[in-house]
Design a protein around this motif. Structure first.
Motif, PDB file in Angstrom:
ATOM      1  N   ARG A 133      16.689 -10.242  31.211  1.00 53.19           N
ATOM      2  CA  ARG A 133      16.394 -10.442  29.790  1.00 53.19           C
ATOM      3  C   ARG A 133      16.152 -11.918  29.476  1.00 53.19           C
ATOM      4  O   ARG A 133      15.220 -12.267  28.755  1.00 53.19           O
ATOM      5  CB  ARG A 133      17.541  -9.895  28.937  1.00 53.19           C
ATOM      6  CG  ARG A 133      17.281  -9.919  27.432  1.00 53.19           C
ATOM      7  CD  ARG A 133      18.087 -10.987  26.722  1.00 53.19           C
ATOM      8  NE  ARG A 133      19.475 -10.908  27.101  1.00 53.19           N
ATOM      9  CZ  ARG A 133      20.313 -11.927  26.996  1.00 53.19           C
ATOM     10  NH1 ARG A 133      19.899 -13.097  26.545  1.00 53.19           N
ATOM     11  NH2 ARG A 133      21.569 -11.817  27.378  1.00 53.19           N
ATOM     12  N   GLN A 134      16.948 -12.800  30.027  1.00 51.37           N
ATOM     13  CA  GLN A 134      16.772 -14.232  29.794  1.00 51.37           C
ATOM     14  C   GLN A 134      15.447 -14.727  30.382  1.00 51.37           C
ATOM     15  O   GLN A 134      14.781 -15.589  29.792  1.00 51.37           O
ATOM     16  CB  GLN A 134      17.947 -14.999  30.396  1.00 51.37           C
ATOM     17  CG  GLN A 134      19.250 -14.784  29.647  1.00 51.37           C
ATOM     18  CD  GLN A 134      20.461 -15.340  30.390  1.00 51.37           C
ATOM     19  OE1 GLN A 134      20.494 -15.359  31.630  1.00 51.37           O
ATOM     20  NE2 GLN A 134      21.449 -15.795  29.644  1.00 51.37           N
ATOM     21  N   SER A 135      15.054 -14.167  31.521  1.00 55.81           N
ATOM     22  CA  SER A 135      13.757 -14.525  32.117  1.00 55.81           C
ATOM     23  C   SER A 135      12.611 -14.108  31.213  1.00 55.81           C
ATOM     24  O   SER A 135      11.622 -14.837  31.043  1.00 55.81           O
ATOM     25  CB  SER A 135      13.601 -13.869  33.492  1.00 55.81           C
ATOM     26  OG  SER A 135      14.565 -14.344  34.403  1.00 55.81           O
ATOM     27  N   LEU A 136      12.735 -12.911  30.617  1.00 51.99           N
ATOM     28  CA  LEU A 136      11.704 -12.436  29.693  1.00 51.99           C
ATOM     29  C   LEU A 136      11.641 -13.313  28.447  1.00 51.99           C
ATOM     30  O   LEU A 136      10.550 -13.616  27.937  1.00 51.99           O
ATOM     31  CB  LEU A 136      11.983 -10.979  29.310  1.00 51.99           C
ATOM     32  CG  LEU A 136      11.817  -9.938  30.417  1.00 51.99           C
ATOM     33  CD1 LEU A 136      12.317  -8.576  29.952  1.00 51.99           C
ATOM     34  CD2 LEU A 136      10.364  -9.847  30.861  1.00 51.99           C
ATOM     35  N   GLU A 137      12.780 -13.702  27.932  1.00 51.07           N
ATOM     36  CA  GLU A 137      12.812 -14.585  26.760  1.00 51.07           C
ATOM     37  C   GLU A 137      12.162 -15.930  27.081  1.00 51.07           C
ATOM     38  O   GLU A 137      11.409 -16.479  26.257  1.00 51.07           O
ATOM     39  CB  GLU A 137      14.253 -14.780  26.300  1.00 51.07           C
ATOM     40  CG  GLU A 137      14.881 -13.528  25.702  1.00 51.07           C
ATOM     41  CD  GLU A 137      16.376 -13.676  25.457  1.00 51.07           C
ATOM     42  OE1 GLU A 137      16.929 -12.874  24.685  1.00 51.07           O
ATOM     43  OE2 GLU A 137      16.995 -14.601  26.047  1.00 51.07           O
ATOM     44  N   GLU A 138      12.432 -16.432  28.261  1.00 56.77           N
ATOM     45  CA  GLU A 138      11.832 -17.705  28.688  1.00 56.77           C
ATOM     46  C   GLU A 138      10.328 -17.557  28.843  1.00 56.77           C
ATOM     47  O   GLU A 138       9.551 -18.456  28.480  1.00 56.77           O
ATOM     48  CB  GLU A 138      12.461 -18.152  30.007  1.00 56.77           C
ATOM     49  CG  GLU A 138      12.030 -19.538  30.455  1.00 56.77           C
ATOM     50  CD  GLU A 138      12.728 -19.964  31.728  1.00 56.77           C
ATOM     51  OE1 GLU A 138      12.182 -19.703  32.820  1.00 56.77           O
ATOM     52  OE2 GLU A 138      13.820 -20.557  31.634  1.00 56.77           O
ATOM     53  N   PRO A 162       2.185 -20.058  20.150  1.00 55.69           N
ATOM     54  CA  PRO A 162       3.250 -20.666  19.344  1.00 55.69           C
ATOM     55  C   PRO A 162       3.583 -19.897  18.069  1.00 55.69           C
ATOM     56  O   PRO A 162       4.728 -19.958  17.594  1.00 55.69           O
ATOM     57  CB  PRO A 162       2.674 -22.052  19.004  1.00 55.69           C
ATOM     58  CG  PRO A 162       1.731 -22.353  20.125  1.00 55.69           C
ATOM     59  CD  PRO A 162       1.146 -21.038  20.523  1.00 55.69           C
ATOM     60  N   SER A 163       2.615 -19.162  17.533  1.00 57.30           N
ATOM     61  CA  SER A 163       2.855 -18.396  16.304  1.00 57.30           C
ATOM     62  C   SER A 163       3.484 -17.025  16.565  1.00 57.30           C
ATOM     63  O   SER A 163       3.813 -16.309  15.621  1.00 57.30           O
ATOM     64  CB  SER A 163       1.537 -18.200  15.537  1.00 57.30           C
ATOM     65  OG  SER A 163       0.991 -19.442  15.154  1.00 57.30           O
ATOM     66  N   ALA A 164       3.617 -16.644  17.828  1.00 57.70           N
ATOM     67  CA  ALA A 164       4.189 -15.334  18.160  1.00 57.70           C
ATOM     68  C   ALA A 164       5.677 -15.298  17.840  1.00 57.70           C
ATOM     69  O   ALA A 164       6.377 -16.315  17.908  1.00 57.70           O
ATOM     70  CB  ALA A 164       3.972 -15.028  19.635  1.00 57.70           C
ATOM     71  N   ALA A 165       6.165 -14.105  17.497  1.00 60.21           N
ATOM     72  CA  ALA A 165       7.610 -13.916  17.318  1.00 60.21           C
ATOM     73  C   ALA A 165       8.278 -13.936  18.687  1.00 60.21           C
ATOM     74  O   ALA A 165       7.780 -13.328  19.634  1.00 60.21           O
ATOM     75  CB  ALA A 165       7.879 -12.592  16.608  1.00 60.21           C
ATOM     76  N   LYS A 166       9.382 -14.611  18.788  1.00 55.75           N
ATOM     77  CA  LYS A 166      10.117 -14.716  20.055  1.00 55.75           C
ATOM     78  C   LYS A 166      11.431 -13.939  19.944  1.00 55.75           C
ATOM     79  O   LYS A 166      12.214 -14.143  19.006  1.00 55.75           O
ATOM     80  CB  LYS A 166      10.413 -16.176  20.391  1.00 55.75           C
ATOM     81  CG  LYS A 166       9.214 -17.123  20.271  1.00 55.75           C
ATOM     82  CD  LYS A 166       8.095 -16.772  21.213  1.00 55.75           C
ATOM     83  CE  LYS A 166       7.055 -17.888  21.333  1.00 55.75           C
ATOM     84  NZ  LYS A 166       6.362 -18.215  20.067  1.00 55.75           N
ATOM     85  N   SER A 167      11.667 -13.070  20.902  1.00 57.70           N
ATOM     86  CA  SER A 167      12.847 -12.201  20.832  1.00 57.70           C
ATOM     87  C   SER A 167      14.151 -12.993  20.893  1.00 57.70           C
ATOM     88  O   SER A 167      15.169 -12.571  20.344  1.00 57.70           O
ATOM     89  CB  SER A 167      12.810 -11.161  21.947  1.00 57.70           C
ATOM     90  OG  SER A 167      12.688 -11.771  23.211  1.00 57.70           O
ATOM     91  N   LEU A 168      14.130 -14.156  21.535  1.00 54.62           N
ATOM     92  CA  LEU A 168      15.335 -14.972  21.619  1.00 54.62           C
ATOM     93  C   LEU A 168      15.860 -15.348  20.237  1.00 54.62           C
ATOM     94  O   LEU A 168      17.072 -15.434  20.023  1.00 54.62           O
ATOM     95  CB  LEU A 168      15.049 -16.249  22.422  1.00 54.62           C
ATOM     96  CG  LEU A 168      16.199 -17.262  22.533  1.00 54.62           C
ATOM     97  CD1 LEU A 168      17.393 -16.650  23.290  1.00 54.62           C
ATOM     98  CD2 LEU A 168      15.723 -18.540  23.223  1.00 54.62           C
ATOM     99  N   TYR A 169      14.948 -15.535  19.292  1.00 51.58           N
ATOM    100  CA  TYR A 169      15.334 -15.993  17.953  1.00 51.58           C
ATOM    101  C   TYR A 169      15.485 -14.855  16.953  1.00 51.58           C
ATOM    102  O   TYR A 169      15.766 -15.093  15.783  1.00 51.58           O
ATOM    103  CB  TYR A 169      14.298 -16.998  17.438  1.00 51.58           C
ATOM    104  CG  TYR A 169      14.014 -18.112  18.416  1.00 51.58           C
ATOM    105  CD1 TYR A 169      15.047 -18.845  18.991  1.00 51.58           C
ATOM    106  CD2 TYR A 169      12.699 -18.395  18.819  1.00 51.58           C
ATOM    107  CE1 TYR A 169      14.795 -19.855  19.912  1.00 51.58           C
ATOM    108  CE2 TYR A 169      12.437 -19.404  19.742  1.00 51.58           C
ATOM    109  CZ  TYR A 169      13.488 -20.129  20.280  1.00 51.58           C
ATOM    110  OH  TYR A 169      13.238 -21.121  21.203  1.00 51.58           O
TER     111      TYR A 169
END
Length: 343
Positions: free
Chosen positions: A4-9, A17-24
């Motif tokens: 999961r952390q690899s996918l977030e990275e 840059p405008s995409a939603a990031k699951s980490l946040y």
């Protein structure tokens, strides 16, 4: 570092840059993270495994209880919206997982019998299909506890319906570009598949489609969808990702096709006759359950869980969750006399 952390990275490094990031992303109720799936992937899976999602296969899109196996239902509509949305998201380097989660949840709140059911429940003052889709995932699913989805997914579900505003960027806009993709992909999907179903049903012919629409969008379903999707991709890039948009000429042609469907299909006599029958069924069921709310299977359980439960809202929740065939079966059980044998 787990999967999961690899996918977030990966999202942070490779998505726009405008995409939603699951980490946040965030939930109202924080919970331990999965070692394999991101928050948006878990949202998608929770919706996919919900009872409300499974019921979509027996809910009307346009044609009630069609005899043919190839007409769309709410479920096949949802899958087509997902395919179009993911194509656009991938091309724009936006978050496919969030797009997919929103797509799977966007129509969970739709009534049986399509727009006929929506019309009846709207009259109660307690129903709007997008708001009810949100209610399904926040309150009704998981035995009244909700699915605890991320705020980004819930925002996209609530704001997926653009209504009849003439511009894509008007109305209650989703906060994420992914939500905006679903908003326009929903239109692209239903306009084209409803047109195909109407031709299959013999309500219209391919030659009836306005010539100027054919000239701009194309003369097949595949060409029309490709034209619309490419317009969204190219126009959004040209717009520097401020909104998910479409070329004005192409957008106007799409809406002319939508108006054509309203005139020739959605209010055509064969469709309207069946919808009027459906309205009668749901009107009777709503009036019955508003008075006999204690007969609703989950009423007592949800009342105890939530502390309060308005009977009118309970009736709306129950009827909106019905499939077409379950609504008919329930109507027959309540209102149609059973035959019996006298010895």
């Amino acid at each position: 570092m787990n999967i999961r952390q690899s996918l977030e990275e990966f999202e942070i490094k490779y998505l726009h840059p405008s995409a939603a990031k699951s980490l946040y992303a965030s939930r109202d109720i924080e919970e331990p993270e999965c070692s394999v799936r991101t928050k948006f992937q878990r949202d998608r899976d929770r919706i996919l495994h919900s009872k409300a999602f499974r019921r979509l296969k027996h809910k009307t899109q346009v044609f009630l209880s069609p005899e043919g196996d190839h007409y769309r239902t709410r479920l096949t509509h949802t899958l087509e919206v997902s395919q179009i949305s993911r194509t656009i998201a991938r091309a724009l380097r936006l978050n496919e997982d969030l797009v997919e989660a929103i797509c799977y949840g966007h129509d969970l709140g739709h009534t049986p019998f399509g727009h006929a059911g929506e019309f009846i429940l709207k009259e109660s003052g307690s129903y709007h299909h997008a708001k009810h889709s949100l209610r399904v995932v926040e309150k009704l699913e998981n035995e009244g506890k909700g699915l605890n989805l991320t705020k980004e997914t819930r925002d996209g579900i609530l704001k997926h319906s653009k209504g009849k505003s003439p511009l894509i960027t008007e109305g209650n806009m989703p906060k994420t570009l992914e939500g905006q993709i679903v908003r326009i992909a929903d239109k692209i999907a239903y306009i084209n598949h409803d047109l195909e179903d109407a031709i299959r049903a013999g309500l219209i012919k391919e030659s009836d489609i306005p010539e100027d629409v054919v000239k701009i969008l194309g003369n097949t379903k595949s060409k029309r969808i490709s034209t619309l999707v490419m317009s969204v991709i190219n126009s959004t890039v040209e717009n520097d990702y401020r909104y998910i948009v479409m070329d004005e000429k192409i957008y106007n042609a799409m809406y002319k096709l939508r108006d054509f469907l309203y005139e020739k299909v959605y209010f055509a006599d064969p469709v309207k006759r069946e919808l009027d029958k459906a309205k009668g069924i749901l009107q009777a069921l709503f009036e019955y359950y508003e008075k006999h709310y204690y007969e609703i299977p989950f009423y007592e359980k949800y009342l105890n869980l939530w502390g309060s439960y308005d009977p009118k809202q309970a009736a709306v929740d129950y009827i909106a969750g019905m499939t077409d065939r379950y609504a008919i079966k329930t109507y027959e059980k309540i209102f149609i006399p059973k035959s019996w044998h006298v010895v």
